[in-house]
Motif scaffolding. Sequence first.
Motif, PDB file in Angstrom:
ATOM      1  N   ARG A  82       0.822  -1.207   0.000  1.00 50.60           N
ATOM      2  CA  ARG A  82       0.000   0.000   0.000  1.00 50.60           C
ATOM      3  C   ARG A  82       0.862   1.265   0.000  1.00 50.60           C
ATOM      4  O   ARG A  82       0.646   2.194   0.777  1.00 50.60           O
ATOM      5  N   GLU A  83       1.863   1.266  -0.870  1.00 49.33           N
ATOM      6  CA  GLU A  83       2.842   2.355  -0.895  1.00 49.33           C
ATOM      7  C   GLU A  83       2.204   3.734  -1.033  1.00 49.33           C
ATOM      8  O   GLU A  83       2.588   4.657  -0.318  1.00 49.33           O
ATOM      9  N   GLU A  84       1.257   3.880  -1.931  1.00 53.99           N
ATOM     10  CA  GLU A  84       0.648   5.198  -2.156  1.00 53.99           C
ATOM     11  C   GLU A  84      -0.057   5.688  -0.889  1.00 53.99           C
ATOM     12  O   GLU A  84       0.069   6.858  -0.506  1.00 53.99           O
ATOM     13  N   PHE A  85      -0.795   4.806  -0.229  1.00 48.79           N
ATOM     14  CA  PHE A  85      -1.483   5.158   1.013  1.00 48.79           C
ATOM     15  C   PHE A  85      -0.489   5.679   2.047  1.00 48.79           C
ATOM     16  O   PHE A  85      -0.686   6.737   2.657  1.00 48.79           O
ATOM     17  N   TRP A  86       0.607   4.915   2.271  1.00 46.96           N
ATOM     18  CA  TRP A  86       1.561   5.284   3.309  1.00 46.96           C
ATOM     19  C   TRP A  86       2.326   6.547   2.960  1.00 46.96           C
ATOM     20  O   TRP A  86       2.592   7.385   3.835  1.00 46.96           O
ATOM     21  N   GLY A  91       3.472  11.624   4.485  1.00 47.63           N
ATOM     22  CA  GLY A  91       3.781  12.940   3.918  1.00 47.63           C
ATOM     23  C   GLY A  91       2.920  14.027   4.536  1.00 47.63           C
ATOM     24  O   GLY A  91       3.395  15.141   4.811  1.00 47.63           O
ATOM     25  N   ARG A  92       1.653  13.712   4.762  1.00 45.64           N
ATOM     26  CA  ARG A  92       0.747  14.664   5.412  1.00 45.64           C
ATOM     27  C   ARG A  92       1.208  14.954   6.844  1.00 45.64           C
ATOM     28  O   ARG A  92       1.185  16.102   7.300  1.00 45.64           O
ATOM     29  N   ASN A  93       1.675  13.916   7.552  1.00 42.76           N
ATOM     30  CA  ASN A  93       2.194  14.120   8.907  1.00 42.76           C
ATOM     31  C   ASN A  93       3.384  15.079   8.905  1.00 42.76           C
ATOM     32  O   ASN A  93       3.472  15.984   9.735  1.00 42.76           O
ATOM     33  N   VAL A  94       4.295  14.867   7.972  1.00 44.21           N
ATOM     34  CA  VAL A  94       5.491  15.710   7.869  1.00 44.21           C
ATOM     35  C   VAL A  94       5.095  17.156   7.573  1.00 44.21           C
ATOM     36  O   VAL A  94       5.618  18.095   8.188  1.00 44.21           O
ATOM     37  N   ASP A  95       4.166  17.355   6.636  1.00 43.76           N
ATOM     38  CA  ASP A  95       3.693  18.706   6.312  1.00 43.76           C
ATOM     39  C   ASP A  95       3.047  19.361   7.522  1.00 43.76           C
ATOM     40  O   ASP A  95       3.301  20.537   7.820  1.00 43.76           O
TER      41      ASP A  95
END
Length: 150
Positions: A82-86, A91-95
């Motif tokens: 599930r690469e795209e999901f993760w 990425g959202r967490n980092v932002d």
Amino acid sequence: MADVHDAATRSRNMAAIRGSHTKPELLVRRALHAAGLRYRLHAKDLPGKPDLVFPRHRAVVFINGCFWHQHDCHLFRWPATREEFWRTKIGRNVDNDAKAVAILREAGWRVATVWECALKGRTRPDFSVAMLDLATWIRSSENMITLRGA
């Protein structure tokens, strides 16, 4: 039927992940309390809901899991499924982390980040030294500190 079972299992496993009162957080809280520092927990009125808030010192501490916040260390690996999901989720967490730190800094808060690898794993520093560094920073006027593994 297997897809439904797999989705339910994944959902149950994700629900077991704690967002607060984690083992790393409890370790840091215990050490800072023993050092005579008093704090508020998970201030919902501040951006990013910092794990620890020291209003008297105008300082906040984030205790970040290396996986959930994409830290560049041996504890972080991209999942093979599930690469795209993760990539989207992490990425959202980092932002969100970057935005919260920027807003806090603009508002005059000093920001510390304690990475999970500073508390566990093969590259962790001596715990008492790391906590002394953090306690000293909280009492100082330095703007930022990051504690991480070697």
